[in-house]
Design a protein around this motif. Structure first.
Motif, PDB file in Angstrom:
ATOM      1  N   GLN A   1      -1.857  -1.280  -2.759  1.00  0.00           N
ATOM      2  CA  GLN A   1      -0.659  -1.750  -2.067  1.00  0.00           C
ATOM      3  C   GLN A   1      -0.528  -0.981  -0.769  1.00  0.00           C
ATOM      4  O   GLN A   1      -1.065   0.115  -0.632  1.00  0.00           O
ATOM      5  N   TYR A   2       0.189  -1.587   0.202  1.00  0.00           N
ATOM      6  CA  TYR A   2       0.346  -0.939   1.501  1.00  0.00           C
ATOM      7  C   TYR A   2       1.782  -1.082   1.949  1.00  0.00           C
ATOM      8  O   TYR A   2       2.170  -2.051   2.581  1.00  0.00           O
ATOM      9  N   ASN A   3       2.580  -0.092   1.589  1.00  0.00           N
ATOM     10  CA  ASN A   3       3.986  -0.073   1.990  1.00  0.00           C
ATOM     11  C   ASN A   3       4.271   1.120   2.890  1.00  0.00           C
ATOM     12  O   ASN A   3       5.421   1.432   3.157  1.00  0.00           O
ATOM     13  N   GLY A   4       3.241   1.802   3.362  1.00  0.00           N
ATOM     14  CA  GLY A   4       3.409   3.038   4.129  1.00  0.00           C
ATOM     15  C   GLY A   4       3.856   2.823   5.563  1.00  0.00           C
ATOM     16  O   GLY A   4       4.159   1.717   6.001  1.00  0.00           O
TER      17      GLY A   4
ATOM     18  N   LYS B   1       0.399  -4.379   6.590  1.00  0.00           N
ATOM     19  CA  LYS B   1       1.530  -3.596   6.078  1.00  0.00           C
ATOM     20  C   LYS B   1       2.432  -4.518   5.254  1.00  0.00           C
ATOM     21  O   LYS B   1       2.626  -5.677   5.591  1.00  0.00           O
ATOM     22  N   GLY B   2       2.932  -4.021   4.150  1.00  0.00           N
ATOM     23  CA  GLY B   2       3.807  -4.805   3.284  1.00  0.00           C
ATOM     24  C   GLY B   2       3.063  -5.502   2.154  1.00  0.00           C
ATOM     25  O   GLY B   2       3.682  -6.221   1.374  1.00  0.00           O
ATOM     26  N   THR B   3       1.742  -5.283   2.038  1.00  0.00           N
ATOM     27  CA  THR B   3       0.970  -5.897   0.957  1.00  0.00           C
ATOM     28  C   THR B   3       1.420  -5.294  -0.368  1.00  0.00           C
ATOM     29  O   THR B   3       1.424  -4.082  -0.545  1.00  0.00           O
ATOM     30  N   LYS B   4       1.814  -6.173  -1.299  1.00  0.00           N
ATOM     31  CA  LYS B   4       2.326  -5.740  -2.598  1.00  0.00           C
ATOM     32  C   LYS B   4       1.192  -5.391  -3.557  1.00  0.00           C
ATOM     33  O   LYS B   4       0.055  -5.804  -3.382  1.00  0.00           O
ATOM     34  N   ASN B   5       1.525  -4.650  -4.601  1.00  0.00           N
ATOM     35  CA  ASN B   5       0.597  -4.217  -5.632  1.00  0.00           C
ATOM     36  C   ASN B   5      -0.119  -5.428  -6.241  1.00  0.00           C
ATOM     37  O   ASN B   5       0.508  -6.305  -6.818  1.00  0.00           O
TER      38      ASN B   5
ATOM     39  N   VAL C   1      -3.804   2.938   2.926  1.00  0.00           N
ATOM     40  CA  VAL C   1      -3.461   2.063   1.807  1.00  0.00           C
ATOM     41  C   VAL C   1      -3.484   2.878   0.519  1.00  0.00           C
ATOM     42  O   VAL C   1      -4.391   3.685   0.304  1.00  0.00           O
ATOM     43  N   GLN C   2      -2.497   2.653  -0.338  1.00  0.00           N
ATOM     44  CA  GLN C   2      -2.454   3.344  -1.620  1.00  0.00           C
ATOM     45  C   GLN C   2      -3.395   2.629  -2.584  1.00  0.00           C
ATOM     46  O   GLN C   2      -3.211   1.453  -2.904  1.00  0.00           O
TER      47      GLN C   2
END
Length: 181
Positions: free
Chosen positions: A58-61, A163-167, A84-85
């Protein structure tokens, strides 16, 4: 003095000349020996043992608008990203293809310019290639089948993640062309 032939006589003369020419040609051809060779090359086959998976992420950073996740082609399997996490248990793997064919033959791998990952239609680029027999073949794109006519190639790449890509778990179909060189 001019000789004159009737048409039937002229045709008989022409027929006799043609028959003599054919017999001479046939006699010449019958005396001729031709040698040749044929090389039979075993058909190449390619089977898929793994589709490319970038695993769960996911990418919420607070990083850039788009970051990337890289799945490495060479073993052992590794993936990485600075923004990205990367989450565990996503089945991450490069695409893996097993090639069989004519022992010792050189083959060429042509990856696509880009592909699309699911879900979300994210872009996959930057393909890398690794051969069990030849190592890193990203630059040359050439591999070689071993003495048993086998090789395994692994295909890595970069996933562009906005950015904003959910799990989720992201996979990509990576169509490559593999031909004898």
């Amino acid at each position: 003095m001019r000789a004159s032939f009737s048409r039937p006589a002229a045709w008989r003369v022409c027929g006799a000349i043609a028959a003599a020419t054919l017999m001479a040609t046939a006699a010449y051809a019958a005396e001729r020996t031709v040698a040749g060779t044929a090389t039979i090359i075993r058909t190449m086959s390619v089977s898929t043992t793994a589709q490319m998976s970038f695993g769960r992420l996911q990418y919420n950073g607070a990083g850039p608008a788009t970051a990337s996740v890289v799945v490495r082609a060479a073993p052992p399997m590794a993936r990485g990203s600075t923004d990205v996490q990367l989450l565990p248990n996503g089945g991450e793997t490069p695409a893996i293809r097993v090639i069989t064919g004519e022992p010792g033959r050189i083959y060429r791998v042509t990856p696509p310019g880009s592909a699309t990952a699911a879900p979300g239609g994210l872009t996959v680029t930057g393909f890398t290639l690794w051969s069990a027999n030849s190592g890193d073949i990203t630059a040359s794109r050439l591999g070689q089948l071993d003495a048993q006519g086998k090789d395994t190639i692994r295909i890595g790449a970069s996933l562009m993640v906005p950015k904003g890509t959910k799990n989720d778990t992201f996979t990509a179909n990576t169509p490559v062309t593999i031909t004898y060189d």
